[in-house]
Design an enzyme around this catalytic site. Structure first.
Site, PDB file in Angstrom:
ATOM      1  N   ARG A 151       0.870  -1.183   0.000  1.00 55.42           N
ATOM      2  CA  ARG A 151       0.000   0.000   0.000  1.00 55.42           C
ATOM      3  C   ARG A 151       0.901   1.224   0.000  1.00 55.42           C
ATOM      4  O   ARG A 151       1.702   1.422   0.915  1.00 55.42           O
ATOM      5  CB  ARG A 151      -0.914   0.007   1.219  1.00 55.42           C
ATOM      6  N   HIS A 196      -7.262   0.713  -6.615  1.00 55.43           N
ATOM      7  CA  HIS A 196      -7.503  -0.072  -5.402  1.00 55.43           C
ATOM      8  C   HIS A 196      -8.228  -1.356  -5.825  1.00 55.43           C
ATOM      9  O   HIS A 196      -9.409  -1.549  -5.548  1.00 55.43           O
ATOM     10  CB  HIS A 196      -8.338   0.746  -4.413  1.00 55.43           C
ATOM     11  N   GLN A 247     -10.300  -3.718  -3.364  1.00 50.96           N
ATOM     12  CA  GLN A 247     -11.596  -3.179  -2.953  1.00 50.96           C
ATOM     13  C   GLN A 247     -12.654  -3.455  -4.019  1.00 50.96           C
ATOM     14  O   GLN A 247     -13.770  -3.883  -3.727  1.00 50.96           O
ATOM     15  CB  GLN A 247     -11.470  -1.667  -2.701  1.00 50.96           C
ATOM     16  N   ASP A 266     -16.913   7.418  -1.707  1.00 47.92           N
ATOM     17  CA  ASP A 266     -15.625   7.242  -1.031  1.00 47.92           C
ATOM     18  C   ASP A 266     -15.327   8.589  -0.365  1.00 47.92           C
ATOM     19  O   ASP A 266     -15.953   9.611  -0.704  1.00 47.92           O
ATOM     20  CB  ASP A 266     -14.572   6.888  -2.105  1.00 47.92           C
ATOM     21  N   CYS A 269     -16.553   2.283   0.332  1.00 49.81           N
ATOM     22  CA  CYS A 269     -15.374   1.429   0.578  1.00 49.81           C
ATOM     23  C   CYS A 269     -14.855   1.595   1.999  1.00 49.81           C
ATOM     24  O   CYS A 269     -14.122   0.739   2.477  1.00 49.81           O
ATOM     25  CB  CYS A 269     -14.299   1.715  -0.454  1.00 49.81           C
ATOM     26  N   ARG A 305     -13.949  -8.127   1.704  1.00 51.52           N
ATOM     27  CA  ARG A 305     -12.518  -7.949   1.446  1.00 51.52           C
ATOM     28  C   ARG A 305     -11.775  -9.251   1.757  1.00 51.52           C
ATOM     29  O   ARG A 305     -10.898  -9.672   1.020  1.00 51.52           O
ATOM     30  CB  ARG A 305     -11.949  -6.815   2.319  1.00 51.52           C
TER      31      ARG A 305
HETATM   32  N1  NVA Z   1      -9.658   7.004  -1.936  1.00 48.94           N
HETATM   33  C1  NVA Z   1      -9.351   6.573  -0.587  1.00 48.94           C
HETATM   34  C2  NVA Z   1      -9.656   5.124  -0.417  1.00 48.94           C
HETATM   35  C3  NVA Z   1      -9.514   4.631   0.993  1.00 48.94           C
HETATM   36  C4  NVA Z   1      -9.745   3.166   1.123  1.00 48.94           C
HETATM   37  C5  NVA Z   1      -7.905   6.872  -0.284  1.00 48.94           C
HETATM   38  O1  NVA Z   1      -7.055   6.665  -1.146  1.00 48.94           O
HETATM   39  O2  NVA Z   1      -7.622   7.330   0.817  1.00 48.94           O
HETATM   40  N1   CP Z   2     -11.359   0.354   2.170  1.00 44.64           N
HETATM   41  C1   CP Z   2     -10.102   0.230   2.633  1.00 44.64           C
HETATM   42  O1   CP Z   2      -9.158  -0.064   1.905  1.00 44.64           O
HETATM   43  O2   CP Z   2     -10.005   0.415   3.972  1.00 44.64           O
HETATM   44  P1   CP Z   2      -8.640   0.593   4.783  1.00 44.64           P
HETATM   45  O3   CP Z   2      -8.026   1.894   4.339  1.00 44.64           O
HETATM   46  O4   CP Z   2      -9.060   0.612   6.224  1.00 44.64           O
HETATM   47  O5   CP Z   2      -7.730  -0.557   4.475  1.00 44.64           O
END
Ligand code: NVA
Ligand code: CP
Length: 303
Positions: free
Chosen positions: A103, A130, A133, A220, A260, A288
């Site tokens: 990540r 992502h 997700q 989101d 999400c 997930r």
């Molecule tokens: N668009 C958000 C998704 C979080 C799961 C981010 O990148 O923070």
């Molecule tokens: N939706 C998602 O990826 O959640 P987290 O950021 O908690 O992993």
């Protein structure tokens, strides 16, 4: 499948196979002892530069259920955080662990890791995609609506973030209708749309037209990780794109609301709609685990 770098790299057949397998894994969870043998004795590294609740927990639990050990590495605690190149990190880990779940910010880092580590590599969220997700979301849509064929999915809010972009690739690969309802400045840019090419994806600022006949209303956070400095401006510009009762009432009867998570109440979604739809939203979060177990198995078999 060797890596999961984005929905962009998947074929329709691969997506179908992953979801079919996730359905089976979910139904047999705790009943089928043989799954513990699939990754037995393996160690998978989880390199995270950004915060996570769902992704981290679902991968750690999933790896454990498949017989593997999860090695969680906060990127700031390893030399990567002090500037060691990703390709060197990859060449070290590639000689010790069996797979990597990453990540981070730049998509290129995940691509580089996969290339140099030569072990199965999973994108656990970048600024661009992502995919884990989306696969969980598709599983939820299949469970709740029987599938995505002929469905209208509407993504409200920051359409230019990783989620909006991954949804666009999913629509292209699977052929369902995707509407991204976002202010012009938060719609996927021309470069992205041209890379996407021909796809059943529409961009609009009209939330009313977007909501009419929708099967899935999706949102989101308006402030993705790394965008915190723009929070005030984003909250103002994105306010008209909130999922609220008025928009939900325009959707098709039986439509579902998806998020999400994490959710920011009365920003991208009202508290009222969120709590009324909590069951389908947390089902999505649970999925997930099942979707990612299917991903891990597909990569283990593909190496
Ligand atoms: N668009 C958000 C998704 C979080 C799961 C981010 O990148 O923070
Ligand atoms: N939706 C998602 O990826 O959640 P987290 O950021 O908690 O992993």
């Amino acid at each position: 499948m060797k890596d999961l770098l984005g929905i962009e790299q998947l074929t329709k057949e691969e997506i179908h196979a992953l979801i079919d397998h996730a359905v089976e894994l979910k139904a047999n969870r705790g009943r089928d002892e043989s799954v513990k043998e699939i990754l037995k004795g393996e160690t998978w590294a989880m390199i995270f530069t950004k915060s996570s609740t769902r992704t981290r927990v679902s991968f750690e639990v999933g790896l454990n259920e498949l017989g593997a050990t999860a090695l969680f590495l906060n990127a700031n605690d390893i030399q990567l955080g002090r500037g060691e190149p990703i390709k060197d990190t990859a060449r070290v880990l590639g000689r010790m662990v069996h797979g990597a779940i990453i990540r981070t910010f730049a998509q290129q880092d995940v691509v580089d890791f996969a290339e140099h580590g030569k072990i199965p590599t999973i994108n656990a969220l970048t600024d661009e995609e992502h995919p884990c997700q989306i696969l969980a979301d598709l599983l939820t849509i299949r469970e709740r609506l029987g599938g995505w064929d002929g469905k209208k999915v509407v993504f409200f809010g920051d359409g230019d973030c990783n989620m909006g972009r991954s949804w666009a690739w999913a629509a292209k690969r699977l052929g369902f209708e995707l509407v991204i309802a976002a202010p012009k400045a938060f719609q996927p840019d021309a470069a992205f749309m041209s890379r996407l090419g021909e796809a059943p994806v529409t961009l609009t600022e009209d939330v009313i037209a977007a909501s009419i006949g929708a099967d899935v209303l999706y949102t989101d956070t308006w402030v993705s990780m790394g965008r915190e400095a723009e929070a005030a401006e984003r909250l103002e510009v994105l306010a008209p794109f909130q999922i609220n009762a008025k928009l939900v009432n325009l959707a098709k009867k039986g439509a579902i609301v998806q998020h999400c998570l994490p959710a920011y109440r009365d920003k991208e979604i009202t508290e009222e709609v969120f709590e009324a739809r909590a069951d389908e939203i947390f089902q999505q979060a649970e999925n997930r685990l099942h979707a990612q177990k299917a991903i891990l198995i597909a990569l283990a078999r593909g190496r």
